[in-house]
Motif scaffolding. Structure first.
Motif, PDB file in Angstrom:
ATOM      1  N   UNK A  65       0.842  -1.189   0.000  1.00 39.28           N
ATOM      2  CA  UNK A  65       0.000   0.000   0.000  1.00 39.28           C
ATOM      3  C   UNK A  65       0.882   1.246   0.000  1.00 39.28           C
ATOM      4  N   UNK A  66       0.589   2.203  -0.867  1.00 35.18           N
ATOM      5  CA  UNK A  66       1.380   3.416  -0.965  1.00 35.18           C
ATOM      6  C   UNK A  66       1.122   4.327   0.227  1.00 35.18           C
ATOM      7  N   UNK A  67       2.009   5.321   0.383  1.00 35.40           N
ATOM      8  CA  UNK A  67       1.858   6.267   1.488  1.00 35.40           C
ATOM      9  C   UNK A  67       0.551   7.047   1.362  1.00 35.40           C
ATOM     10  N   UNK A  68       0.195   7.412   0.131  1.00 36.48           N
ATOM     11  CA  UNK A  68      -1.065   8.156  -0.066  1.00 36.48           C
ATOM     12  C   UNK A  68      -2.262   7.289   0.318  1.00 36.48           C
ATOM     13  N   UNK A  69      -2.225   6.000  -0.036  1.00 35.44           N
ATOM     14  CA  UNK A  69      -3.329   5.104   0.323  1.00 35.44           C
ATOM     15  C   UNK A  69      -3.432   4.945   1.830  1.00 35.44           C
ATOM     16  N   UNK A  70      -2.281   4.811   2.505  1.00 38.45           N
ATOM     17  CA  UNK A  70      -2.306   4.705   3.969  1.00 38.45           C
ATOM     18  C   UNK A  70      -2.875   5.967   4.599  1.00 38.45           C
TER      19      UNK A  70
ATOM     20  N   UNK B 141     -14.675  -0.208   2.263  1.00 35.36           N
ATOM     21  CA  UNK B 141     -13.731  -0.402   1.160  1.00 35.36           C
ATOM     22  C   UNK B 141     -13.924   0.663   0.087  1.00 35.36           C
ATOM     23  N   UNK B 142     -15.151   1.056  -0.148  1.00 32.40           N
ATOM     24  CA  UNK B 142     -15.403   2.096  -1.139  1.00 32.40           C
ATOM     25  C   UNK B 142     -14.902   3.459  -0.650  1.00 32.40           C
ATOM     26  N   UNK B 143     -15.024   3.708   0.649  1.00 31.14           N
ATOM     27  CA  UNK B 143     -14.556   4.985   1.194  1.00 31.14           C
ATOM     28  C   UNK B 143     -13.032   5.082   1.168  1.00 31.14           C
ATOM     29  N   UNK B 144     -12.354   4.019   1.524  1.00 36.49           N
ATOM     30  CA  UNK B 144     -10.895   4.052   1.580  1.00 36.49           C
ATOM     31  C   UNK B 144     -10.251   3.842   0.212  1.00 36.49           C
ATOM     32  N   UNK B 145     -10.931   3.102  -0.665  1.00 38.18           N
ATOM     33  CA  UNK B 145     -10.348   2.764  -1.948  1.00 38.18           C
ATOM     34  C   UNK B 145      -9.164   1.834  -1.831  1.00 38.18           C
ATOM     35  N   UNK B 146      -9.019   1.163  -0.688  1.00 37.99           N
ATOM     36  CA  UNK B 146      -7.855   0.316  -0.430  1.00 37.99           C
ATOM     37  C   UNK B 146      -8.224  -1.148  -0.597  1.00 37.99           C
ATOM     38  N   UNK B 147      -7.244  -1.941  -1.014  1.00 36.35           N
ATOM     39  CA  UNK B 147      -7.431  -3.381  -1.071  1.00 36.35           C
ATOM     40  C   UNK B 147      -7.261  -3.966   0.327  1.00 36.35           C
ATOM     41  N   UNK B 148      -7.543  -5.261   0.448  1.00 40.75           N
ATOM     42  CA  UNK B 148      -7.413  -5.884   1.759  1.00 40.75           C
ATOM     43  C   UNK B 148      -8.704  -5.791   2.553  1.00 40.75           C
ATOM     44  N   UNK B 149      -8.706  -6.322   3.763  1.00 42.74           N
ATOM     45  CA  UNK B 149      -9.945  -6.427   4.537  1.00 42.74           C
ATOM     46  C   UNK B 149     -10.459  -5.127   5.140  1.00 42.74           C
TER      47      UNK B 149
END
Length: 333
Positions: free
Chosen positions: A1-6, A269-277
């Motif tokens: 996960x990139x810094x922007x995603x975190x 998941x839709x709010x964060x846009x991140x993969x994973x749980x």
């Protein structure tokens, strides 16, 4: 996960935590004895009149804490199930765990004539037994998420029939109690119920947090996860056990509240846009969703409170129909 995603995950989690707190304060402020939000905050921190202190700390706060804990536990359980089966339909409602919990509660009411403690104990024990049975059936000799879903749906159908039969065998008073519990309600919940759901969260959230990276790798598939050093069998069994215990504790505290476990992880998941749980955002969103649903249940029809399960059923059922429609539309493209 990139810094922007975190950073986005942290920002969304912080916003959801603030939203849950604000909704909780709004919930405490309403009722036959309305209070302003500053008065609620002052009372929570030890100020206010004796009447305010009694209403806030003894009558309303236990219900709100139970709502936050139950919503968080259900959402975290749903995030674990959906990660394990790699399917947005993975939730205790669909996989049969909610129905198994309901069976234990109904047996406690109809057969044993027990009170709230017996219902809670029966709900937890039956949910654990259902989880063990589904696991053994789905993963005997190896299995995957689709098999778990199919086995869970089959078990849910069987247990739904058993639950209907138990209701027909109950006398009118026990049947009324059982139906209210089956709907899912926070009415009259005290510190005992808050401790059940909250205790499960406190004990199991650290375990789940440790599994977070392994679960994200497991979503890639069993073979890639093994290549990354994940002990697939141990992680899957531990995650499933935590999910079952969280769902069981939530049912013991408030009855089998539907659809929070299904919708909260997907919305997170839709709010964060991140993969994973998305474990933490799911937990916080579930807490906010159930507390907000309880506010609607109390105030939608003045003078008549709805069980919170009715509100989550209406909202979650609509979301499920939308999810299935979008899935079918993608399949046609």
């Amino acid at each position: 996960m990139t810094a922007r995603a975190r950073l986005r995950v942290v920002g969304v989690s912080a916003a959801l935590a603030v939203a849950a707190i604000v909704i909780a304060l709004v919930s405490i402020s309403g009722g036959d004895y309305p209070m302003s939000l500053p008065d609620v905050v002052r009372t929570l921190f030890g100020g206010g009149s004796p009447a305010d202190a009694f209403i806030v700390r003894e009558l309303r706060l236990p219900r709100v804490v139970t709502a936050l804990a139950v919503g968080g536990a259900l959402a975290l359980a749903g995030a674990l199930f959906q990660s394990l089966v790699r399917n947005p339909l993975g939730s205790p409602d669909v996989l049969g765990f909610t129905q198994g919990s309901a069976t234990g509660g109904l047996l406690a009411v109809v057969v044993l004539g027990g009170g709230s403690t017996a219902v809670a104990a029966g709900s937890v024990l039956s949910a654990i037994a259902t989880g063990a049975a589904i696991y053994l059936l789905a993963w005997r000799g190896g299995g995957h998420g689709h098999r778990l879903i199919l086995v869970g749906i089959g078990v849910a159908g069987i247990l739904t029939g058993v639950n209907s039969y138990l209701l027909t065998r109950a006398n009118i008073v026990d049947a009324a109690r059982a139906v209210l519990w089956l709907t899912g309600s926070l009415d009259g919940r005290g510190w005992g119920q808050a401790a059940v759901a909250g205790g499960a969260l406190v004990l199991l959230t650290p375990v789940v947090a440790v599994l977070g990276r392994a679960l994200a790798n497991l979503e890639l598939g069993d073979d890639p996860a093994r290549g990354l050093g994940v002990n697939v069998g141990a992680v899957r069994l531990t995650a499933l056990a935590c999910a079952v215990l969280l769902a069981a504790a939530a049912s013991a505290a408030a009855g089998p509240v539907l659809f929070v476990a299904l919708t909260a992880p997907q919305l997170a998941r839709r709010l964060t846009g991140a993969t994973g749980p998305n474990l933490l955002p799911s937990l916080l969103l579930g807490a906010a969703l159930l507390t907000g649903a309880d506010v609607l249940a109390q105030r939608l029809f003045p003078g008549h409170q709805l069980p919170v399960g009715v509100v989550t059923g209406l909202l979650g059922g609509g979301y499920l129909v939308l999810l299935l429609a979008r899935t079918a539309r993608r399949a046609r493209v």
